[in-house]
Scaffold this motif. Structure first.
Motif, mmCIF file in Angstrom:
data_model
loop_
_atom_site.group_PDB
_atom_site.id
_atom_site.type_symbol
_atom_site.label_atom_id
_atom_site.label_comp_id
_atom_site.label_asym_id
_atom_site.label_seq_id
_atom_site.Cartn_x
_atom_site.Cartn_y
_atom_site.Cartn_z
ATOM 1 N N THR A 19 3.091 9.360 -4.791
ATOM 2 C CA THR A 19 4.272 10.206 -4.587
ATOM 3 C C THR A 19 5.021 9.849 -3.307
ATOM 4 O O THR A 19 6.252 9.946 -3.254
ATOM 5 N N SER A 20 4.308 9.438 -2.270
ATOM 6 C CA SER A 20 5.000 9.024 -1.038
ATOM 7 C C SER A 20 5.823 7.769 -1.294
ATOM 8 O O SER A 20 6.921 7.609 -0.750
ATOM 9 N N GLY A 21 5.318 6.883 -2.140
ATOM 10 C CA GLY A 21 6.076 5.693 -2.518
ATOM 11 C C GLY A 21 7.305 6.043 -3.336
ATOM 12 O O GLY A 21 8.363 5.405 -3.199
ATOM 13 N N ILE A 22 7.181 7.053 -4.200
ATOM 14 C CA ILE A 22 8.330 7.492 -5.000
ATOM 15 C C ILE A 22 9.450 7.993 -4.095
ATOM 16 O O ILE A 22 10.615 7.608 -4.261
ATOM 17 N N VAL A 23 9.101 8.847 -3.126
ATOM 18 C CA VAL A 23 10.118 9.381 -2.210
ATOM 19 C C VAL A 23 10.779 8.251 -1.434
ATOM 20 O O VAL A 23 12.013 8.193 -1.310
ATOM 21 N N ALA A 24 9.952 7.342 -0.904
ATOM 22 C CA ALA A 24 10.498 6.232 -0.121
ATOM 23 C C ALA A 24 11.431 5.370 -0.963
ATOM 24 O O ALA A 24 12.539 5.020 -0.537
ATOM 25 N N ALA A 25 10.997 5.029 -2.180
ATOM 26 C CA ALA A 25 11.804 4.162 -3.036
ATOM 27 C C ALA A 25 13.122 4.818 -3.420
ATOM 28 O O ALA A 25 14.178 4.168 -3.434
ATOM 29 N N GLY A 40 0.777 -1.232 0.000
ATOM 30 C CA GLY A 40 0.000 0.000 0.000
ATOM 31 C C GLY A 40 0.807 1.280 0.000
ATOM 32 O O GLY A 40 0.237 2.374 0.156
ATOM 33 N N LEU A 41 2.111 1.181 -0.168
ATOM 34 C CA LEU A 41 2.949 2.380 -0.205
ATOM 35 C C LEU A 41 3.225 2.730 -1.659
ATOM 36 O O LEU A 41 4.165 2.239 -2.272
ATOM 37 N N ASN A 42 2.383 3.601 -2.234
ATOM 38 C CA ASN A 42 2.550 3.962 -3.643
ATOM 39 C C ASN A 42 2.304 5.463 -3.810
ATOM 40 O O ASN A 42 2.257 6.210 -2.846
ATOM 41 N N LYS A 82 12.446 7.365 -14.715
ATOM 42 C CA LYS A 82 11.630 6.767 -15.766
ATOM 43 C C LYS A 82 11.100 5.398 -15.362
ATOM 44 O O LYS A 82 9.984 5.014 -15.704
ATOM 45 N N VAL A 83 11.906 4.650 -14.596
ATOM 46 C CA VAL A 83 11.497 3.316 -14.160
ATOM 47 C C VAL A 83 10.534 3.400 -12.984
ATOM 48 O O VAL A 83 9.537 2.667 -12.922
ATOM 49 N N ILE A 84 10.828 4.290 -12.034
ATOM 50 C CA ILE A 84 10.058 4.314 -10.793
ATOM 51 C C ILE A 84 8.656 4.891 -10.975
ATOM 52 O O ILE A 84 7.705 4.464 -10.307
ATOM 53 N N GLU A 85 8.484 5.850 -11.885
ATOM 54 C CA GLU A 85 7.183 6.503 -12.030
ATOM 55 C C GLU A 85 6.064 5.536 -12.415
ATOM 56 O O GLU A 85 5.021 5.521 -11.744
ATOM 57 N N GLY A 123 1.156 3.427 -11.427
ATOM 58 C CA GLY A 123 0.252 2.531 -12.140
ATOM 59 C C GLY A 123 0.575 2.299 -13.597
ATOM 60 O O GLY A 123 -0.328 1.993 -14.383
ATOM 61 N N GLY A 124 1.825 2.404 -14.019
ATOM 62 C CA GLY A 124 2.203 2.153 -15.411
ATOM 63 C C GLY A 124 2.687 0.726 -15.627
ATOM 64 O O GLY A 124 2.553 -0.142 -14.768
ATOM 65 N N GLU A 125 3.286 0.483 -16.798
ATOM 66 C CA GLU A 125 3.771 -0.855 -17.142
ATOM 67 C C GLU A 125 5.258 -0.988 -16.826
ATOM 68 O O GLU A 125 6.028 -0.043 -16.966
ATOM 69 N N THR A 126 5.642 -2.182 -16.431
ATOM 70 C CA THR A 126 7.036 -2.501 -16.128
ATOM 71 C C THR A 126 7.482 -3.644 -17.032
ATOM 72 O O THR A 126 6.761 -4.643 -17.161
ATOM 73 N N PRO A 127 8.668 -3.539 -17.672
ATOM 74 C CA PRO A 127 9.114 -4.571 -18.624
ATOM 75 C C PRO A 127 9.665 -5.817 -17.933
ATOM 76 O O PRO A 127 10.848 -6.167 -18.073
ATOM 77 N N TRP A 128 8.797 -6.513 -17.194
ATOM 78 C CA TRP A 128 9.251 -7.692 -16.457
ATOM 79 C C TRP A 128 9.824 -8.758 -17.387
ATOM 80 O O TRP A 128 10.765 -9.471 -17.024
#
Length: 671
Positions: A447-453, A443-445, A531-534, A539-544
Motif C-alpha cells: 500500500t505504501s508503494g501504491i500511494v507513492a506511485a 522494496g517499495l511495494n 486496475k493497473v497499479i494494484e 503481486g499480480g500479473e502485468t501484460p508486458w
C-alpha cells in the motif's frame, strides 16, 4: 519526431494584414509554411506595446480558472471527459471585452485565456490519477489521502510542465510554423481575433458572422444531442440486426460519433494525419480485436468488444505511444541539446544573439534554470517528507519524475500540435508501470508503494498535461503577437489557483459521491490506473507482452516512414472518436481540390477553417451548458426507440456534413 504534414491538407489564410489602428484578422501566411525569405508578422504589431497584463485580465483569468477547474473536475469524474477550457474562456473574454467596450483588448484577452486555461490541464492531470487512491482505499483502508498530497502533486506537476516546455517554445511555435495544424489553437485564435475591430469592415464583419453562425449551429447541435439524445451520439453497426450478428461472430464493429465539434476538429487536422489516426483505429478494431475475440482464450472470446478494447487491445496502443515517445525524444535530441546549450551559455553570461523583439522574448534561460532547480528541490522534499519517508527511495522516485517529465514534454506538445488530443493518460499509465516496476525492485511495494506511485503519477501526468496545453497558449500568442514572457510568467499563478481548486473539489466530491460503490462517480481513467497499479504493487500479473507488441509496432511504423505517434494515438482513442476525424479531413481535401482554380480552392479551404473553428468553439461552449443542465438535475427520458435514433443520427450527421461542404463552396476569391 514524426515528419509533420505539409500545407496541402492543411489550413492556410483567413484574412489579410494589420495596420497601426486596428486588427485585420490573421495574415495570409498564418497557417502555411513560410518561404525561405518570408517572415510572419502577427496581428499585434511586434514593434508596439499593447495592454496585456492588467488588473482586469489577471483577475478575470483567475476567476475563470477557478470556475472552470471546478466544472471540469466534476465533469471529468462524472462522465470521464475533461472539456477543453481554452475555447469557452476565449469566447467569454471576447464577450466581456465587447460588453465593457474595452479598446485594444486582444492582448488582455490572450492573458485571460492563458491563465484560465490552466483549469483544464491541471484537472486532467489530477483526476486521471489521484482518485485512484480513494478507489483503492475502499479495499485497503490503510491507504490515506489528504488535501496537500493532491494540491502539491498538481502544483509541482504544473510548474514542471511550464518550466520544461519554455526552452522548446521557439521550436514548436516558430521554427515549425505551418507544419503542425494546432486544431485547438486555431479555433481559439479565430475566436479571439473575431472580437477585434477590423480594418476591412465588410470583410471583418463577414468573417465574424461566419464564425458566429457556425458556432451557433455546432453548439445548438451538440447541446441538443447531449441533453435530449433525439438522435444517436454514436452511430454503430451493432444497432442493426446484421451488425449485431457480425459482431457476435467476428467481433467486427464500426462506429462514428455524430458530434459537430469532432467533425470540425477533423477538418482542421487535415486528411493526411486524420487518415493515419484512423488507420491506427482500424488496425485495432478490425484486425486485433477480431483476432483476439475469435482465437483468444475462452475468457476473451466471451467478452464484449469494448471490454476487449479497454482490457487488452488498447494496451498495445499504450506501448506504441510510449515507444513513439522514445523515438520522438531521440529525433528531437538536437533540439533538447540546443535548449540545454542555450541554458549553459546564458549561465556563463554569454549572449545567445541579438536582442529579440517583444513578441519573441521568453523568460531568461538563466531564470528558468534557477526555477527548475528550486522546483525539483521542492519536489524532492515533498517526496521525502510527505509521501515515501525513506531518503534513497524518495531519491529514486524523484529521478523517475524528473527524467520522464522532461523527456516526454516534447511528446505531449507534439501530440497536441498534431491532433489536438493529449495522450496524457496513456503516457501516465506507462509511467506508472515503469515507476512501479522500479519501486518494487527497490522494496517499495504494498500500500505504501501504491500511494507513492499514484502521487508520483499525478506529478508526471500534470506536467505532461501542462506541457501539451501550454504549447496551445503560446501558439495562440505567436499568431496574435502577444509577449511570451508575460504568458509564461502569469501561467504560474493560474496553475497555483487551479491546483488549489482541484484539490478542494476532489475532496468534496469524494465526501458527497465517493469513487467506489453504488451511485459513485465513474472516474474511468482513475479506475484504469487503479486496475493497473494494484497487481504491480500487490503481486499480480502485468501484460508486458502487449506493451512490447505496441513498442515493436511503433519501431516498424517509424522504419516505414509512418508517423508512429499519430498511428498509436488512433489505437488508444476509441474508434467512434477517430472516424469523424477522417470525415472532416476528407471534407477539407474535397473542398480544397474541387476547382481547377487554386485561388478559389484556397478561399474555400480558408472559409472551411473558419467554419470548423466555429463548430469546435460552439461544441465546447455548449458542452459546458449541457453539463450544467445535467448538474442542475435535469434528466430527459428519451421516448424515441434506439433504432430510430440511429437512423436520425445518420440523417443529422449527413445534414451537418452537407452544411459544412455547402458553406465552404460559397467562398469567393479575394483579389
Amino acid at each position: 519526431m514524426a515528419d509533420p504534414n505539409k500545407s496541402d491538407d492543411r489550413l492556410n489564410n483567413v484574412a489579410n494584414t494589420t495596420d497601426d489602428n486596428g486588427v485585420a484578422g490573421l495574415p495570409e501566411n498564418a497557417f502555411r509554411e513560410l518561404a525561405a525569405d518570408e517572415e510572419y508578422h502577427p496581428v499585434m504589431h511586434p514593434a508596439h506595446d499593447y495592454p496585456e497584463v492588467t488588473p482586469y485580465s489577471v483577475s478575470m483569468g483567475l476567476l475563470l480558472a477557478v470556475i472552470f477547474s471546478a466544472a471540469a473536475a466534476y465533469l471529468g469524474l462524472r462522465v470521464g471527459q475533461v472539456f477543453e477550457a481554452a475555447i469557452p474562456i476565449a469566447i467569454i473574454a471576447v464577450g466581456l471585452s465587447g460588453a465593457l467596450n474595452k479598446k485594444n483588448a486582444l492582448g488582455q484577452n490572450v492573458i485571460i485565456q492563458s491563465i484560465g486555461a490552466c483549469s483544464g490541464v491541471i484537472v486532467a492531470g489530477a483526476i486521471f490519477t489521484l482518485p485512484a487512491l480513494y478507489i483503492l482505499q475502499a479495499k485497503y483502508p490503510e491507504i490515506t489521502v489528504n488535501f496537500f498530497e493532491i494540491f502539491l502533486s498538481s502544483l509541482f506537476g504544473g510548474i514542471l510542465g511550464i518550466l520544461f516546455f519554455i526552452p522548446f517554445r521557439k521550436y514548436f511555435v516558430k521554427d515549425m510554423h505551418g507544419k503542425y495544424p494546432f486544431p485547438e489553437a486555431t479555433a481559439t485564435t479565430q475566436v479571439l481575433v473575431s472580437g477585434e475591430g477590423k480594418k476591412d469592415k465588410q470583410q471583418g464583419s463577414s468573417q465574424a458572422r461566419t464564425l458566429v453562425i457556425a458556432s451557433l449551429i455546432g453548439g445548438i447541435y451538440d447541446y441538443l444531442l447531449a441533453t435530449f439524445g433525439w438522435w444517436a451520439e454514436n452511430v454503430t453497426s451493432t444497432a442493426s440486426q446484421w451488425g449485431a450478428t457480425l459482431v457476435e461472430k467476428t467481433k467486427l464493429v464500426f462506429s462514428v460519433n455524430t458530434g459537430a465539434a469532432l467533425l470540425g476538429l477533423g477538418y482542421i487536422v487535415g486528411l493526411k494525419y486524420a487518415f493515419v489516426i484512423f488507420a491506427g483505429s482500424i488496425f485495432v478494431w478490425w484486425i486485433i480485436i477480431p483476432v483476439m475475440g475469435t482465437y483468444g482464450s475462452a475468457e476473451i472470446v466471451a467478452m464484449p468488444v469494448n471490454a476487449i478494447f479497454s482490457d487488452y487491445a488498447r494496451l498495445i496502443g499504450i506501448g506504441g505511444i510510449a515507444m513513439a515517445g522514445v523515438i520522438g525524444i531521440v529525433k528531437s535530441w538536437p533540439i533538447i541539446a540546443q535548449a540545454v546549450g542555450l541554458a549553459a551559455r546564458e549561465l556563463k553570461g554569454k549572449q545567445a544573439g541579438a536582442k529579440e523583439v517583444r513578441w519573441q522574448t521568453d523568460i531568461s534561460m538563466k531564470h528558468i534554470v534557477f526555477m527548475i532547480v528550486i522546483a525539483l528541490a521542492a519536489v524532492f522534499i515533498f517526496f521525502a517528507t510527505g509521501v515515501i519517508h525513506t531518503l534513497w527511495q524518495a531519491a529514486v522516485a524523484w529521478l523517475v519524475v524528473t527524467v520522464i517529465a522532461f523527456l516526454f514534454t516534447t511528446v505531449a506538445a507534439n501530440a497536441i500540435a498534431i491532433v489536438g488530443t493529449n495522450p496524457v493518460s496513456g503516457m501516465t499509465l506507462m509511467t506508472l508501470i515503469i515507476a512501479s516496476a522500479i519501486f518494487v525492485a527497490i522494496g517499495l511495494n504494498g500500500t505504501s508503494g501504491i500511494v507513492a506511485a499514484m502521487v508520483i503519477g499525478g506529478v508526471v501526468c500534470t506536467a505532461l498535461s501542462m506541457a501539451g496545453g501550454f504549447v496551445t497558449d503560446l501558439k495562440i500568442g505567436y499568431w496574435l503577437g502577444s509577449t511570451p514572457k508575460k504568458q509564461e510568467s502569469w501561467k504560474f499563478l493560474g496553475t497555483l489557483v487551479s491546483a488549489a481548486t482541484v484539490g478542494g473539489v476532489i475532496l468534496v466530491l469524494n465526501d458527497v459521491y465517493g469513487f467506489s460503490g453504488e451511485n459513485a462517480l465513474v472516474a474511468p481513467q482513475a479506475n484504469a490506473m487503479a486496475k493497473v497499479i494494484e497487481p504491480l504493487m500487490m503481486g499480480g500479473e502485468t501484460p508486458w507482452i502487449l506493451y512490447m507488441v505496441g513498442a515493436v509496432l511503433a519501431l516498424i511504423l517509424n522504419w516505414l516512414g509512418v508517423p508512429a505517434l499519430a498511428f498509436c494515438l488512433g489505437m488508444f482513442i476509441p474508434l467512434q472518436l477517430n472516424t469523424p476525424m477522417l470525415v472532416g479531413g476528407a471534407i477539407a481535401w474535397f473542398v480544397s481540390n474541387r476547382s481547377k482554380d487554386k485561388a478559389l480552392n484556397d478561399a474555400r479551404r480558408d472559409r472551411g477553417t473558419l467554419i470548423a473553428s466555429g463548430l469546435i468553439a460552439g461544441g465546447a461552449l455548449f458542452g459546458v451548458f449541457a453539463a450544467l443542465t445535467r448538474f442542475a438535475g435535469f434528466e430527459y427520458d428519451n421516448p424515441v426507440p434506439m433504432e430510430t435514433t440511429q437512423i436520425l443520427g445518420c440523417v443529422m450527421y449527413a445534414l451537418l456534413i452537407i452544411y459544412l461542404i455547402w458553406d465552404c463552396l460559397r467562398a469567393k476569391k479575394l483579389y
